[in-house]
Design a protein around this motif. Structure first.
Motif, mmCIF file in Angstrom:
data_model
loop_
_atom_site.group_PDB
_atom_site.id
_atom_site.type_symbol
_atom_site.label_atom_id
_atom_site.label_comp_id
_atom_site.label_asym_id
_atom_site.label_seq_id
_atom_site.Cartn_x
_atom_site.Cartn_y
_atom_site.Cartn_z
ATOM 1 N N CYS A 54 21.358 3.035 -29.075
ATOM 2 C CA CYS A 54 21.886 3.468 -27.773
ATOM 3 C C CYS A 54 21.576 2.464 -26.671
ATOM 4 C CB CYS A 54 21.341 4.849 -27.413
ATOM 5 S SG CYS A 54 22.045 6.165 -28.427
ATOM 6 N N HIS A 84 28.085 5.436 -21.048
ATOM 7 C CA HIS A 84 27.442 6.589 -20.427
ATOM 8 C C HIS A 84 26.834 7.507 -21.494
ATOM 9 C CE1 HIS A 84 26.716 9.533 -17.277
ATOM 10 N NE2 HIS A 84 27.200 10.457 -18.094
ATOM 11 N N LYS A 85 27.569 7.760 -22.558
ATOM 12 C CA LYS A 85 27.059 8.605 -23.641
ATOM 13 C C LYS A 85 25.837 7.972 -24.300
ATOM 14 C CE LYS A 85 31.358 10.986 -24.652
ATOM 15 N NZ LYS A 85 32.431 11.235 -25.628
ATOM 16 N N ARG A 87 23.642 6.029 -22.854
ATOM 17 C CA ARG A 87 22.508 6.213 -21.943
ATOM 18 C C ARG A 87 21.997 7.650 -21.993
ATOM 19 N NH1 ARG A 87 26.091 3.105 -18.684
ATOM 20 N NH2 ARG A 87 25.391 0.945 -18.638
ATOM 21 N N TYR A 88 22.905 8.598 -22.005
ATOM 22 C CA TYR A 88 22.538 10.015 -22.059
ATOM 23 C C TYR A 88 21.740 10.325 -23.326
ATOM 24 C CZ TYR A 88 23.080 14.960 -23.037
ATOM 25 O OH TYR A 88 22.831 16.266 -23.384
ATOM 26 N N ALA A 92 17.780 11.494 -23.746
ATOM 27 C CA ALA A 92 17.444 12.743 -24.440
ATOM 28 C C ALA A 92 16.517 12.484 -25.622
ATOM 29 C CB ALA A 92 18.714 13.452 -24.897
ATOM 30 N N CYS A 111 18.085 17.639 -23.632
ATOM 31 C CA CYS A 111 19.445 17.320 -23.201
ATOM 32 C C CYS A 111 19.633 17.643 -21.721
ATOM 33 C CB CYS A 111 20.457 18.092 -24.057
ATOM 34 S SG CYS A 111 20.473 17.548 -25.774
ATOM 35 N N GLU A 112 19.067 18.758 -21.274
ATOM 36 C CA GLU A 112 19.143 19.100 -19.849
ATOM 37 C C GLU A 112 18.405 18.064 -19.009
ATOM 38 O OE1 GLU A 112 17.644 23.102 -19.721
ATOM 39 O OE2 GLU A 112 19.500 23.915 -20.565
ATOM 40 N N ALA A 114 18.087 14.940 -19.760
ATOM 41 C CA ALA A 114 18.954 13.761 -19.746
ATOM 42 C C ALA A 114 20.102 13.940 -18.757
ATOM 43 C CB ALA A 114 19.487 13.466 -21.148
ATOM 44 N N LEU A 115 20.687 15.129 -18.724
ATOM 45 C CA LEU A 115 21.759 15.395 -17.752
ATOM 46 C C LEU A 115 21.269 15.207 -16.325
ATOM 47 C CD1 LEU A 115 23.578 18.542 -19.166
ATOM 48 C CD2 LEU A 115 24.541 16.263 -18.818
ATOM 49 N N MET A 118 20.718 11.549 -15.584
ATOM 50 C CA MET A 118 21.960 10.807 -15.416
ATOM 51 C C MET A 118 22.591 11.056 -14.039
ATOM 52 S SD MET A 118 22.037 9.004 -18.055
ATOM 53 C CE MET A 118 23.597 8.219 -17.788
ATOM 54 N N LYS A 119 22.283 12.187 -13.438
ATOM 55 C CA LYS A 119 22.791 12.461 -12.089
ATOM 56 C C LYS A 119 22.195 11.493 -11.078
ATOM 57 C CE LYS A 119 23.475 17.376 -12.878
ATOM 58 N NZ LYS A 119 22.968 18.722 -12.572
#
Length: 121
Positions: A54, A84-85, A87-88, A92, A111-112, A114-115, A118-119
């Motif tokens: 990644c 982007h995916k 990095r996400y 995570a 995952c949350e 990571a979200l 990413m913001k």
């Protein structure tokens, strides 16, 4: 024998569990019998390898796509989407390595995390 097994269980963390194996290892990968420590090492090694893919894919998108090469016809938005995916997933997975061992953090929470991270990017 029973006491030895209970001592082993007490020393385990999440990565020693079959749950971690099922979540992170490729489907069909055979789990070593009765060697939880080896399982933990294999799971962590696999996660670290995915993080490396990644990291590379976040820069050179085509390295994260099976059979991809830099001469593939991909639009600018498709390339940004792949990066982007990458990095996400990288965030995570790193959070999973850092926090899931204690068994108090779930993959969903990773995952949350990571979200939310990413913001900020």
């Amino acid at each position: 024998q029973k006491q030895k097994r209970s001592e082993q269980l007490a020393q385990q963390n999440y990565f020693h569990s079959g749950k971690a194996w099922n979540l992170f290892m490729p489907h069909g990968t055979t789990k070593p019998d009765n060697d939880d420590a080896a399982c933990a090492v294999l799971v962590k090694t696999f996660i670290e390898a995915r993080i490396a893919v990644c990291e590379e894919g976040a820069e050179d998108w085509f390295t994260a796509v099976r059979g991809g090469n830099d001469s593939d016809d991909a639009s600018h938005s498709e390339i940004e989407n792949i990066q982007h995916k990458c990095r996400y997933i990288m965030v995570a997975l790193q959070h999973a390595l850092d926090k899931m061992g204690d068994g108090l953090t779930t993959w969903r929470e990773c995952c949350e995390h990571a979200l939310n991270a990413m913001k900020l990017v």
